[in-house]
Scaffold this active site. Structure first.
Site, PDB file in Angstrom:
ATOM      1  N   HIS A   1     -22.034   7.343  14.459  1.00 19.84           N
ATOM      2  CA  HIS A   1     -23.134   8.127  13.707  1.00 19.84           C
ATOM      3  C   HIS A   1     -24.509   7.823  13.525  1.00 19.84           C
ATOM      4  CE1 HIS A   1     -23.913  11.417  11.185  1.00 19.84           C
ATOM      5  NE2 HIS A   1     -24.470  10.713  10.468  1.00 19.84           N
TER       6      HIS A   1
ATOM      7  N   ASN B   1     -31.821  18.385  21.971  1.00 21.83           N
ATOM      8  CA  ASN B   1     -32.835  18.362  21.007  1.00 21.83           C
ATOM      9  C   ASN B   1     -32.384  17.154  19.932  1.00 21.83           C
ATOM     10  OD1 ASN B   1     -33.519  20.953  21.791  1.00 21.83           O
ATOM     11  ND2 ASN B   1     -31.742  21.860  20.606  1.00 21.83           N
TER      12      ASN B   1
ATOM     13  N   HIS C   1     -25.903  13.485  13.963  1.00 20.03           N
ATOM     14  CA  HIS C   1     -24.910  12.569  15.109  1.00 20.03           C
ATOM     15  C   HIS C   1     -25.266  12.933  16.404  1.00 20.03           C
ATOM     16  CE1 HIS C   1     -20.859  10.669  15.408  1.00 20.03           C
ATOM     17  NE2 HIS C   1     -21.270  11.104  16.693  1.00 20.03           N
TER      18      HIS C   1
ATOM     19  N   HIS D   1     -25.782  14.149  19.882  1.00 12.92           N
ATOM     20  CA  HIS D   1     -25.051  15.050  20.700  1.00 12.92           C
ATOM     21  C   HIS D   1     -26.285  15.798  21.409  1.00 12.92           C
ATOM     22  CE1 HIS D   1     -26.701  17.514  17.455  1.00 12.92           C
ATOM     23  NE2 HIS D   1     -26.575  18.746  18.105  1.00 12.92           N
TER      24      HIS D   1
END
Length: 327
Positions: free
Chosen positions: A87, A128, A139, A141
């Site tokens: 994370h 983004n 997190h 991605h």
């Protein structure tokens, strides 16, 4: 409600979805992308998840006719690519080389799978980063949109690269790469990819990544080239996060050729749009940019490229990159 609405003035499709209003905004005590949750489970290293609040879906309803205006089914796929179980990874430069390779391998596999779907015309893989960009979950991605249409910006690039090829008999992207490779705007290269701040940059520290070999899709890259792309992405994000001494908010977009038709004149590439200027303040796309799509550049691209080069030198040592920075 989910549908596509056509803008007859610009020739682009607008994706409309009422479910987007339900998205969570940076929950403090729960992360849906961490291992062990209902969607994620355990034992994975990179994970593809369906977007719970999609703009598109293959079971989208057929909209009613509305007189003059065109509507269409919002056919397609919206997915989330969870890049690591960890994370607290802040950006791609903090992933290990093997972890980053796993991410680009997933991109390649998804491209291969979606190319077989006759209802998909184009796939957009993007990322983004930063609250200023509007990232709702922290997190690490990325995202994937598989659309039944070719996006407007891609169509413009296709039109211009097709015209250049007809006139000069060569790929426009290959020519740009040749120009930038020997310019003071070149930032980094490894055996297969080059990073540069383009002559025509719109954002202060905008950087592009081009493969040296002329390819249209990720599916054409060898294992070695995939590793080169992974390396270039780690260097690019590390450089952006170093150049101003703070985390850089940005949007990244991977451009491939459309799936239907022949596009030998097109060239796979990645573009980063960082929104901070050299003073550390946000460059907003305001009046002239929003109204005309023509950008202003506050500064000198070559001077900002030199700052990126110096930052790149620090990053290459820190992450044990495969290539070298330009000096």
């Amino acid at each position: 409600m989910r549908e596509l609405r056509y803008n007859p003035l610009t020739g682009q499709w607008i994706m409309v979805s009422s479910t987007r209003k339900k998205r969570p905004w940076r929950p403090k005590d729960f992360c849906p992308f961490c291992p062990g949750n209902e969607e994620t489970g355990y034992g994975w290293e990179v994970l593809l998840l369906p977007n719970r609040f999609p703009m598109l879906s293959f079971d989208a309803p057929r909209p009613e006719r509305d007189g003059f205006y065109r509507r269409a089914r919002a056919i397609g796929q919206c997915s989330v690519i969870v890049e690591t179980p960890e994370h607290n990874i802040r950006d791609l430069d903090e992933l290990s080389p093997k972890a980053m390779i796993r991410v680009v391998e997933l991109w390649k596999n998804l491209t291969a799978e979606l190319k077989k779907n006759p209802r998909v015309a184009y796939v957009s893989i993007f990322r983004n980063k930063g609250e200023e960009i509007g990232v709702s979950l922290t997190h690490p991605h990325g995202q994937l949109y598989a659309t039944p249409f070719i996006p407007l910006k891609v169509r413009l690039k296709l039109e211009n690269s097709r015209g250049y090829f007809k006139r000069y008999g060569e790929c426009l992207f290959c020519r740009i790469l040749r120009e930038e490779l020997w310019s003071e705007r070149a930032v980094y290269e490894n055996g297969d990819f080059v990073i540069f701040l383009p002559f025509f940059a719109s954002w202060p520290f905008e950087i592009h990544i081009y493969p040296k070999r002329h390819v249209q899709w990720l599916t054409q890259l060898s294992r070695k080239e995939l590793a080169g792309l992974a390396d270039a992405l780690r260097v690019a994000t590390g450089t952006l996060n170093t150049v101003l001494g703070r985390e850089m908010p940005y949007t990244m977009m991977l451009y491939q050729a459309p799936f239907r038709g022949t596009y030998d004149f097109y060239h796979l590439h990645v573009e980063f749009y960082p929104i901070l200027g050299e003073n550390g303040k946000i460059k907003y796309a305001a009046g002239i940019e929003m109204g005309t799509w023509d950008f202003t550049y506050d500064g000198v691209p070559e001077e900002n490229a030199e700052k990126l080069r110096r930052a790149c030198g620090e990053v290459v040592k820190r992450i044990d990159a495969r290539g070298k920075c330009f000096t």
